[in-house]
Each structure stands twice: as C-alpha cells, then as structure tokens.
Design a protein around this motif. Structure first.
Motif, PDB file in Angstrom:
ATOM      1  N   GLY A  42     -68.692 -48.970 -30.373  1.00 48.09           N
ATOM      2  CA  GLY A  42     -69.261 -50.157 -31.005  1.00 48.09           C
ATOM      3  C   GLY A  42     -69.724 -51.148 -29.945  1.00 48.09           C
ATOM      4  O   GLY A  42     -70.073 -50.764 -28.819  1.00 48.09           O
ATOM      5  N   ALA A  43     -69.707 -52.435 -30.306  1.00 46.80           N
ATOM      6  CA  ALA A  43     -70.213 -53.478 -29.401  1.00 46.80           C
ATOM      7  C   ALA A  43     -69.512 -53.434 -28.045  1.00 46.80           C
ATOM      8  O   ALA A  43     -70.155 -53.417 -26.994  1.00 46.80           O
ATOM      9  CB  ALA A  43     -70.011 -54.845 -30.056  1.00 46.80           C
ATOM     10  N   GLY A  44     -68.176 -53.395 -28.058  1.00 49.12           N
ATOM     11  CA  GLY A  44     -67.415 -53.421 -26.802  1.00 49.12           C
ATOM     12  C   GLY A  44     -67.466 -52.100 -26.057  1.00 49.12           C
ATOM     13  O   GLY A  44     -67.697 -52.059 -24.846  1.00 49.12           O
ATOM     14  N   ASP A  65     -66.451 -41.261 -30.672  1.00 46.41           N
ATOM     15  CA  ASP A  65     -66.767 -42.072 -31.859  1.00 46.41           C
ATOM     16  C   ASP A  65     -67.391 -41.149 -32.908  1.00 46.41           C
ATOM     17  O   ASP A  65     -68.349 -40.436 -32.608  1.00 46.41           O
ATOM     18  CB  ASP A  65     -67.745 -43.206 -31.508  1.00 46.41           C
ATOM     19  N   GLN A  73     -73.403 -55.658 -36.512  1.00 43.18           N
ATOM     20  CA  GLN A  73     -72.846 -56.223 -37.744  1.00 43.18           C
ATOM     21  C   GLN A  73     -73.201 -57.699 -37.991  1.00 43.18           C
ATOM     22  O   GLN A  73     -73.316 -58.109 -39.157  1.00 43.18           O
ATOM     23  CB  GLN A  73     -71.318 -56.024 -37.762  1.00 43.18           C
ATOM     24  N   ALA A 108     -60.783 -40.231 -32.962  1.00 45.15           N
ATOM     25  CA  ALA A 108     -59.506 -40.151 -32.228  1.00 45.15           C
ATOM     26  C   ALA A 108     -58.394 -40.288 -33.249  1.00 45.15           C
ATOM     27  O   ALA A 108     -58.417 -41.209 -34.073  1.00 45.15           O
ATOM     28  CB  ALA A 108     -59.432 -41.269 -31.205  1.00 45.15           C
ATOM     29  N   LYS A 198     -70.294 -68.586 -43.933  1.00 48.70           N
ATOM     30  CA  LYS A 198     -71.747 -68.654 -43.665  1.00 48.70           C
ATOM     31  C   LYS A 198     -72.519 -68.261 -44.925  1.00 48.70           C
ATOM     32  O   LYS A 198     -73.469 -68.925 -45.325  1.00 48.70           O
ATOM     33  CB  LYS A 198     -72.136 -67.679 -42.548  1.00 48.70           C
ATOM     34  N   GLY A 328     -62.541 -55.994 -27.378  1.00 50.49           N
ATOM     35  CA  GLY A 328     -63.061 -56.183 -28.737  1.00 50.49           C
ATOM     36  C   GLY A 328     -61.998 -56.479 -29.775  1.00 50.49           C
ATOM     37  O   GLY A 328     -60.891 -56.955 -29.478  1.00 50.49           O
ATOM     38  N   ASP A 329     -62.350 -56.183 -31.003  1.00 53.12           N
ATOM     39  CA  ASP A 329     -61.552 -56.613 -32.156  1.00 53.12           C
ATOM     40  C   ASP A 329     -60.158 -55.988 -32.216  1.00 53.12           C
ATOM     41  O   ASP A 329     -59.262 -56.521 -32.870  1.00 53.12           O
ATOM     42  CB  ASP A 329     -62.283 -56.233 -33.467  1.00 53.12           C
ATOM     43  N   THR A 338     -65.144 -61.461 -32.182  1.00 50.82           N
ATOM     44  CA  THR A 338     -66.598 -61.449 -32.355  1.00 50.82           C
ATOM     45  C   THR A 338     -67.257 -60.561 -31.298  1.00 50.82           C
ATOM     46  O   THR A 338     -66.645 -60.229 -30.278  1.00 50.82           O
ATOM     47  CB  THR A 338     -67.193 -62.872 -32.186  1.00 50.82           C
ATOM     48  N   ALA A 339     -68.524 -60.235 -31.537  1.00 44.90           N
ATOM     49  CA  ALA A 339     -69.304 -59.496 -30.537  1.00 44.90           C
ATOM     50  C   ALA A 339     -69.497 -60.373 -29.300  1.00 44.90           C
ATOM     51  O   ALA A 339     -69.534 -59.868 -28.167  1.00 44.90           O
ATOM     52  CB  ALA A 339     -70.653 -59.101 -31.119  1.00 44.90           C
ATOM     53  N   ALA A 340     -69.598 -61.682 -29.516  1.00 43.62           N
ATOM     54  CA  ALA A 340     -69.744 -62.610 -28.388  1.00 43.62           C
ATOM     55  C   ALA A 340     -68.509 -62.536 -27.488  1.00 43.62           C
ATOM     56  O   ALA A 340     -68.625 -62.549 -26.251  1.00 43.62           O
ATOM     57  CB  ALA A 340     -69.934 -64.027 -28.914  1.00 43.62           C
ATOM     58  N   PRO A 373     -71.957 -68.442 -34.690  1.00 43.08           N
ATOM     59  CA  PRO A 373     -73.092 -69.235 -35.180  1.00 43.08           C
ATOM     60  C   PRO A 373     -72.944 -69.465 -36.680  1.00 43.08           C
ATOM     61  O   PRO A 373     -73.203 -68.572 -37.484  1.00 43.08           O
ATOM     62  CB  PRO A 373     -74.312 -68.347 -34.879  1.00 43.08           C
ATOM     63  N   LYS A 411     -79.659 -67.761 -33.713  1.00 43.12           N
ATOM     64  CA  LYS A 411     -78.925 -66.772 -34.542  1.00 43.12           C
ATOM     65  C   LYS A 411     -79.902 -65.782 -35.199  1.00 43.12           C
ATOM     66  O   LYS A 411     -79.696 -64.574 -35.179  1.00 43.12           O
ATOM     67  CB  LYS A 411     -78.113 -67.520 -35.615  1.00 43.12           C
TER      68      LYS A 411
END
Ligand SMILES: Cc1cc2nc3c(=O)[nH]c(=O)nc-3n(C[C@H](O)[C@H](O)[C@H](O)COP(=O)(O)OP(=O)(O)OC[C@H]3O[C@@H](n4cnc5c(N)ncnc54)[C@H](O)[C@@H]3O)c2cc1C
Length: 455
Positions: A42-44, A65, A73, A108, A198, A328-329, A338-340, A373, A411
């Motif tokens: 994923g992102a990380g 994965d 996301q 995994a 949001k 990551g998460d 977050t992805a940030a 954001p 954003k």
C-alpha cells in the motif's frame, strides 16, 4: 538416498539471528530468500520498497500483497462527494511496485520472527534478512450487526471507507429527499480520523446547493468526546458545526443497522448500564471499526496487546527484533493514521534500516507528523497538520486553521499526483523541506513536549 537425507536435514535447518542480521542456513529450493521482504504494497510498503529497490538492486526485495489493485484511498472522500471518478482511485499493483522487486501476489498468514520467515496463504515460506511490515488496517464492518449485508439491501447506507461501498455515497446524497442524515465514527482507532466528518460537511453543502438543506437533520454520532484531537482545529470545526446547524452526539457507538425498519442502534458510551438509542435514518454513512489485519494481530511475538506492530515510535524499528521495521497504519505509533504520516515515516525507515544494514544504530527520529485535509464544503478546506504532541506543524506560513480555497485545491487537485508520481516511486519524504523553506529556515515544530512510548 544420501541426497534425500541431505535435503531432509536442510529442510529442518533454521535461520540464525546475529545482531540485526538474519542468515538463512537453508538451501531448500522451494523456500525463497530475500535481503528485504515488505509485507503490504500500500502507501507505506510501496514507497519504501521503491527506495530500497534503488539501493539494493534486482532480486533483493520481495513485496507480499494479494491485492490486484493499489488504491489511493484519500480519493474516496472526493468520490463520495461527486467530485472524482472511483476508477481513477486505483492502479494495477504491478504498475506501482518497483520494476526490480519480486511481487509475491499472496496473503501473509504467519510470521516467525525467530526464524526470519513469513508464511503465505499457499504455504510458501519466504525468508528475509530484514522485514518491513506495512499491512494497513482491516475494516471490520462485520462487527456491526446487520452489516455488511445491509449495504446490498438499502441504497441509503453507504461508506467512503471501501471501494465497494464508496460508489453508493454520492447517489445516496442525490436521492436524499429529507429526514435524518447520520454520519458515524467508530469505537476503534481508524485511518484518516477526519474522513468521517469531511463527507458530512460535503453532504451539508450539497444539500444546501440542491435546495434540500431545510428538510435535512444532519447528525454526527461519534464515539469520541471531542470533534477533533488537536485543539486548534477542534476550535475551527466546532464553529463549522455550529454555523451549519449540525447536531453532534458524542459518545455514541453504532452497533446495529436494521435496513427493513431504517433504524440505526447506538450504545451510549457514557452510560454505565450500556443504554442504547435507536435513530431513524434516511441517509447513513458508516465508518467501520478497524484493527490490524488478523494475521498480524495474531502474531503475538511482534505486536502489542492491541494487535499493532510494536515499534519504537521514533525510530520505527521493532522493539524486540532489530531486523524488523514498521510503517503506516498497522504500527503502534500514537499519531493519526494517514498516507501523509506514512510518507514521512518512509524517509525515517529508509535511513534507519539502511543504518541497520550497515551495522549502525538507527539515528533518524519520526516526530509523529501527520496531516488531514479537512474538507468543509465545495471550495473550502482546513489543512490540519500536526505531530505526536497534537501540536500544529503547518507547512504554509498562513493560518491553516481557517477554511481556505487554496487548501481545497491542494486536496482536490495536487495531492493525488504527489502520491502517484512522487510518493509511490519513493521520492516524497513528506513536507518538512517545504515547511522549512516557507518558514525561512525556522522549524515550527514544538520541541519540548516528550510523548511517552506506547507499548
Ligand atoms: C476514505 C478515506 C480517506 C482518507 N483520506 C486521507 C487523506 O486525506 N490524507 C491522508 O494522508 N490519508 C488519508 N487516508 C488514509 C490513508 O489512505 C492510509 O492511512 C494509508 O493508505 C496507509 O498506508 P498503509 O501502507 O499503512 O496501508 P494501505 O495503503 O491500506 O496498504 C496496506 C496494504 O497491505 C496489504 N495487506 C493487508 N493484509 C495483508 C496480508 N495479510 N498480506 C499481505 N498484504 C496485506 C493490502 O492489500 C494493502 O495493499 C484516507 C483513507 C480513507 C479510507
């Protein structure tokens, strides 16, 4: 016969952990061995794999994965608001992973940190010298009675949190004719803790734009006792909910949906007797409880008591196994998931794991940087950025606690290209460089507060 005996002996052979290194003594052909294994693309995972693929070269890295598609996301908030097409939120996994890494398209299912192996669902043993765990979070819709079946039975129930259910959100907003529009926040830690509200602000603005606002009773039923965990942004958001006449019901946990009666049942977390409340809904946006994915949560040797990978929150190195890092998460760092956050962590993991590979101590320290954001309408966004101490750590030299059109465009139009073209290929280390530049070299981080390590 001698060869067979030798093979059997080798199959029982173990991997030896020496300091930070783990060497496989096995030469069994079926067992794959890598210098670095990343679990989760994923992102990380993808961005860290990209950095190490450049450093280590071909054949040294595997990413495990099972997902065919990699999703950005954060786009789903825009999809739910009718601003973007869901098709643009995903790309084939192979296309985002580094070319010179092996992709093991499998899940995994078990970790053996003493023997430096990961087992996949088809029984393959993957041997590593170093491991990065980047498995994200598992969505537990099934912990709410009536879900996930109710998603198929009722067009007015939606959720921005999965690919399958985000496509229901905007059509449900369009079809809404009035009544109770309920937005929930669950009882567990979640990814992007701002996303549940949001979509509520976007819905409120959408109802205004389409002349339905007077018929709508908008409610935010949250398990938390506050609107947001950072004082500065909580003050801004408290004003937003007041000005827009949104009813916030604190300490309410969604436990059941009854689509046949259009009822949502919440427990009151502030009542000792486990009292429940039943709400009629005409629109229901559900955010599911989340946890670390089961195979990680159940790997007791590497997780804390709540099931998250147990790393040092500053170095991101595992507390017990120095050849394991996390990002990551799925890690236990006490910051908003977050992805940030993953982007900034990626830089830290790269530096500290590189040091470990060179036999040195980790030196880079993660400050908890994360960003959210907070879209508050079409054309408005509060850009929250903060650290472990829940102190603002803002990139731009303006007050980011205010609703701004500029932040809305960041954003809506800028962060996705940054993700695809800079972060995933391993070139984006978070905004620290820009923050320093825009603040004329002065670091705005609040230094003195030390946040205790979470275990
Ligand atoms: C609606 C929504 C809005 C969001 N908004 C924002 C935002 O505005 N800004 C922001 O920064 N972040 C936002 N986020 C959060 C952000 O998407 C996540 O924090 C980020 O993706 C976390 O990265 P990760 O690598 O930890 O996990 P993920 O990106 O979720 O990746 C985890 C990977 O692990 C894989 N995996 C899981 N289990 C296994 C297994 N057993 N074996 C192998 N692989 C496995 C998965 O297939 C997946 O590819 C939002 C999220 C959502 C859902």
């Amino acid at each position: 016969m001698a060869t067979l005996k030798a093979l059997i002996t080798l199959q029982g052979a173990k991997c030896i952990t020496l300091g930070t290194k783990c060497f496989s003594t096995s030469t069994v052909r079926e067992r794959k061995s890598y210098k670095l294994v990343v679990v989760g693309g994923g992102a990380g995972g993808c961005s860290t794999a990209a950095k190490f693929a450049r450093k280590l070269g071909k054949g040294q890295i595997a990413v495990i994965d099972p997902a065919e598609t990699h999703y950005y996301q954060p786009y789903w908030t825009l999809v739910g608001s009718g601003l973007k097409d869901v098709k643009d939120s995903g790309r084939p996994m192979r296309s985002v992973l580094p070319k010179n890494c092996d992709w093991i398209q499998d899940k995994a299912v078990a970790f053996d940190p003493d023997n430096c192996t990961v087992t996949t669902s088809n029984g393959e043993l993957i041997n590593y010298e170093y491991l990065i765990v980047a498995m994200g979070l598992q969505l537990n819709y099934h912990h709410i009675k009536g879900l996930p079946e109710a998603f198929d039975m009722d067009d007015t129930i939606c959720s921005n949190y999965s690919r399958a259910t985000v496509v229901k959100t905007f059509p449900a907003l369009q079809a809404f004719k009035g009544g109770n529009a309920i937005f929930t926040f669950p009882v567990s830690p979640i990814k992007c803790a701002g996303a549940p509200q949001k979509i509520m602000y976007m819905a409120e603005h959408y109802f205004r734009k389409t002349g339905k606002r007077d018929q709508a009773n908008i409610m935010f039923n949250t398990t938390l006792g506050t609107i947001f965990g950072v004082k500065k942004y909580a003050e801004s958001l408290t004003k937003v909910v007041k000005d827009r006449n949104i009813n916030v019901n604190y300490k309410r946990n969604l436990i059941e949906v009854r689509p046949d009666k259009k009822e949502a049942i919440f427990t009151k977390l502030d009542s000792d007797s486990g009292e429940t409340e039943t709400y009629h809904y005409d629109f229901l946006h559900v955010v599911p409880p989340m946890s670390a994915p089961d195979p990680l949560r159940l790997a007791k040797k590497i997780v804390n008591e709540t099931g998250y990978l147990e790393v040092n929150q500053h170095t991101l190195q595992h507390m017990k196994y120095p050849n394991i890092f996390g990002i990551g998460d799925c890690i236990n760092a006490p910051t908003s998931k977050t992805a940030a956050a993953a982007a900034t962590q990626c830089h830290i993991v790269f530096q500290n794991l590189s040091a470990a590979m060179a036999g040195k101590s980790p030196h880079a320290e993660y400050d908890g940087y994360t960003s959210c954001p907070l879209l508050t309408g079409y054309g408005k966004c509060i850009m929250a950025e903060f650290d472990f101490a829940a102190e603002p750590l803002e990139t731009f030299p303006i007050d980011q606690g205010k609703e701004r059109l500029s932040m809305y465009h960041i954003k809506k139009d800028i962060l996705a290209p940054v993700y695809w073209y800079l972060m995933l290929p391993g070139f984006w280390n978070g905004p620290k460089f820009w923050r320093l530049l825009l603040h004329l070299g002065m670091d705005t981080a609040v230094k003195p507060k030390q946040v205790p390590q979470q275990t």
